[in-house]
Design a protein around this motif. Structure first.
Motif, mmCIF file in Angstrom:
data_model
loop_
_atom_site.group_PDB
_atom_site.id
_atom_site.type_symbol
_atom_site.label_atom_id
_atom_site.label_comp_id
_atom_site.label_asym_id
_atom_site.label_seq_id
_atom_site.Cartn_x
_atom_site.Cartn_y
_atom_site.Cartn_z
ATOM 1 N N LEU A 138 -40.204 91.085 64.747
ATOM 2 C CA LEU A 138 -40.058 89.999 63.710
ATOM 3 C C LEU A 138 -40.708 90.540 62.119
ATOM 4 O O LEU A 138 -41.558 91.049 62.742
ATOM 5 C CB LEU A 138 -40.564 87.868 63.960
ATOM 6 C CG LEU A 138 -40.441 87.701 62.427
ATOM 7 C CD1 LEU A 138 -38.888 87.468 62.688
ATOM 8 C CD2 LEU A 138 -40.632 86.126 63.228
ATOM 9 N N VAL A 139 -40.319 90.583 61.746
ATOM 10 C CA VAL A 139 -40.608 90.930 60.033
ATOM 11 C C VAL A 139 -39.976 90.064 59.258
ATOM 12 O O VAL A 139 -38.966 89.081 59.034
ATOM 13 C CB VAL A 139 -39.435 92.376 59.500
ATOM 14 C CG1 VAL A 139 -39.701 93.018 58.201
ATOM 15 C CG2 VAL A 139 -39.733 93.308 60.407
ATOM 16 N N THR A 140 -41.169 89.481 58.146
ATOM 17 C CA THR A 140 -41.068 88.254 56.823
ATOM 18 C C THR A 140 -40.855 89.644 55.969
ATOM 19 O O THR A 140 -41.770 90.452 55.448
ATOM 20 C CB THR A 140 -42.200 87.586 56.790
ATOM 21 O OG1 THR A 140 -43.252 88.201 56.630
ATOM 22 C CG2 THR A 140 -42.149 86.378 58.403
ATOM 23 N N VAL A 141 -39.671 88.796 54.723
ATOM 24 C CA VAL A 141 -39.747 89.130 53.773
ATOM 25 C C VAL A 141 -39.258 88.292 52.724
ATOM 26 O O VAL A 141 -38.083 87.458 52.693
ATOM 27 C CB VAL A 141 -37.760 90.071 53.958
ATOM 28 C CG1 VAL A 141 -38.414 90.332 52.194
ATOM 29 C CG2 VAL A 141 -38.489 90.980 54.521
ATOM 30 N N ASP A 142 -40.657 87.671 51.459
ATOM 31 C CA ASP A 142 -39.840 86.721 51.139
ATOM 32 C C ASP A 142 -39.079 87.442 49.341
ATOM 33 O O ASP A 142 -39.560 88.905 49.099
ATOM 34 C CB ASP A 142 -41.696 86.377 50.071
ATOM 35 C CG ASP A 142 -41.948 86.422 51.236
ATOM 36 O OD1 ASP A 142 -42.151 85.467 52.324
ATOM 37 O OD2 ASP A 142 -43.446 86.217 50.937
ATOM 38 N N ALA A 143 -38.493 86.605 49.178
ATOM 39 C CA ALA A 143 -37.564 87.171 47.780
ATOM 40 C C ALA A 143 -36.860 86.047 47.562
ATOM 41 O O ALA A 143 -36.955 84.889 47.681
ATOM 42 C CB ALA A 143 -36.127 88.101 48.527
ATOM 43 N N VAL A 144 -36.344 85.865 46.339
ATOM 44 C CA VAL A 144 -36.132 84.577 45.195
ATOM 45 C C VAL A 144 -34.253 85.072 46.316
ATOM 46 O O VAL A 144 -33.776 86.128 46.964
ATOM 47 C CB VAL A 144 -35.238 85.408 43.870
ATOM 48 C CG1 VAL A 144 -34.430 84.293 43.417
ATOM 49 C CG2 VAL A 144 -36.141 85.229 42.911
ATOM 50 N N GLU A 145 -33.674 83.483 46.589
ATOM 51 C CA GLU A 145 -33.113 83.444 47.733
ATOM 52 C C GLU A 145 -31.404 84.081 47.565
ATOM 53 O O GLU A 145 -30.656 84.347 45.490
ATOM 54 C CB GLU A 145 -32.334 81.702 47.782
ATOM 55 C CG GLU A 145 -32.021 81.221 46.692
ATOM 56 C CD GLU A 145 -31.817 79.362 46.679
ATOM 57 O OE1 GLU A 145 -30.583 79.536 46.936
ATOM 58 O OE2 GLU A 145 -32.389 79.345 46.593
ATOM 59 N N LEU A 146 -31.120 85.026 48.457
ATOM 60 C CA LEU A 146 -29.764 86.266 48.134
ATOM 61 C C LEU A 146 -28.494 85.523 48.107
ATOM 62 O O LEU A 146 -27.215 85.576 48.389
ATOM 63 C CB LEU A 146 -30.518 86.758 49.674
ATOM 64 C CG LEU A 146 -31.196 87.689 49.165
ATOM 65 C CD1 LEU A 146 -31.548 88.188 50.472
ATOM 66 C CD2 LEU A 146 -31.151 88.720 47.939
#
Length: 357
Positions: free
Chosen positions: A161-169
């Motif tokens: 598992l990898v976590t990615v923080d981003a403004v909602e897509l």
């Protein structure tokens, strides 16, 4: 330090923080930057480090303030993060741009699960990034091998598992993988699962099923993977006897599809083999249907004929592809398929899939 700006009309190229105007205080620097005027209304900013390679230099960011020098619109964000987020870690952070009387997008943590056969054994030799695209833009290239969680390894299968923080897509659309290595190797990637961390559903499934042969002397491999299907969750409720079942009657969750199959008008075009079909939409995929009960002909798939079939399945969303084939049974089972037309009764939509082979 680089910034990328997203507006209602598109996004900017990476803007390098080079034009320093002044040092107003010990830990405060002002830059002048120029954006293309055709971005429309800004809605998010990505800020990050480009070309860091293996350097362990870190940059502590506390606050960001932007002002449009012509309109005097001003936006400010409190960051309090250090880039990269860990040694060789994610080099980007994103912020929504807030406007008066307009609801801003929120920052979301995405969980990307990678299913493969051998990435974990090769991870120290490989550089691998993913750019996730949705209706509200993209994440930019994010490193996949810097902070692995929920690592599971079996003899022939593994996942992490990898976590990615981003403004909602918004609705997710595709993932672009970039893979490179300092040594020759092969990566066997099966699929990707992507969802918001705080939600069980929807889960966006990206089927890869490819072995990537990486050459140390050649540039990186780029692969664009469209979403294969989406697993939507259903609320559960108890009936009178206390049994759990999915909310909504089965009939309400099913929709009717009319399938017209056109067999070509060529010598030997017809087949007596058993034909099956699977429908793929942007929300889900159907089960396998055997096309045996033609509404027109007792013996379907004859030369130059059109056969109509009706099926009932879960709502699939907008159809983007089908799988159709046969089991090769019977004498001269080869079949020339001209096209397939599918009508979705619930959406009043008709989809045409040409084959001509």
């Amino acid at each position: 330090l680089v910034m990328v700006f997203y507006g209602s009309n598109g996004k900017s190229n990476p803007v390098s923080m080079e034009n320093k105007v002044e040092h107003q205080a010990k830990n405060q620097i002002t830059y002048d930057i120029h954006l293309p005027s055709d971005l429309g209304m800004l809605y998010k900013v990505r800020l990050g480090l480009q070309g860091l390679e293996d350097s362990i230099l870190q940059l502590a960011l506390h606050h960001l303030k932007m002002q449009n020098t012509s309109t005097l619109d001003t936006f400010s964000f409190t960051i309090n993060k250090t880039l990269p987020l860990s040694l060789n870690g994610d080099r980007w952070i994103e912020f929504p741009v807030e406007w008066p009387l307009k609801e801003a997008l929120s920052v979301v943590t995405y969980h990307l699960t990678v299913f493969s056969r051998n990435i974990l054994s090769e991870r120290n030799l490989v550089h691998m990034t993913a750019c996730i695209y949705g209706t509200h833009g993209d994440t930019g290239d994010r490193s996949l091998l810097w902070s692995l969680q929920n690592v599971q390894q079996e003899e022939d299968n593994e996942s992490f598992l990898v976590t990615v923080d981003a403004v909602e897509l918004g609705e997710l659309d595709k993932v672009v993988l970039l893979i490179s290595s300092k040594t020759d190797c092969k990566l066997d990637i099966k699929k990707l699962h992507l969802k918001e961390a705080v939600k069980e559903h929807p889960i966006y499934v990206f089927e890869v099923n490819e072995v990537f042969s990486i050459d140390a002397n050649k540039p990186e491999i780029q692969r664009e993977i469209p979403v294969s299907f989406v697993v939507r969750g259903y609320k559960q409720k108890k009936d009178i006897d206390g049994n759990l079942h999915r909310e909504g009657s089965p009939a309400r969750n099913l929709t009717d599809y009319t399938i017209k199959v056109y067999t070509g008008d060529k010598r030997g075009a017809g087949t007596d083999a058993n034909v099956h079909i699977i429908l793929f939409g942007n929300e889900d995929k159907s089960e396998v249907f055997q096309l045996s009960q033609s509404l027109e002909h007792q013996d379907p798939f004859e030369r130059g004929k059109v056969d109509t079939f009706k099926i009932k399945t879960k709502k699939l969303g907008s159809l983007h592809s089908i799988e159709i084939g046969h089991d090769g049974k019977g004498f001269a089972s080869g079949w020339f398929l001209e096209k397939v037309e599918i009508t979705d009764a619930s959406r009043n939509s008709v989809y045409c899939f040409s084959c001509n082979r």
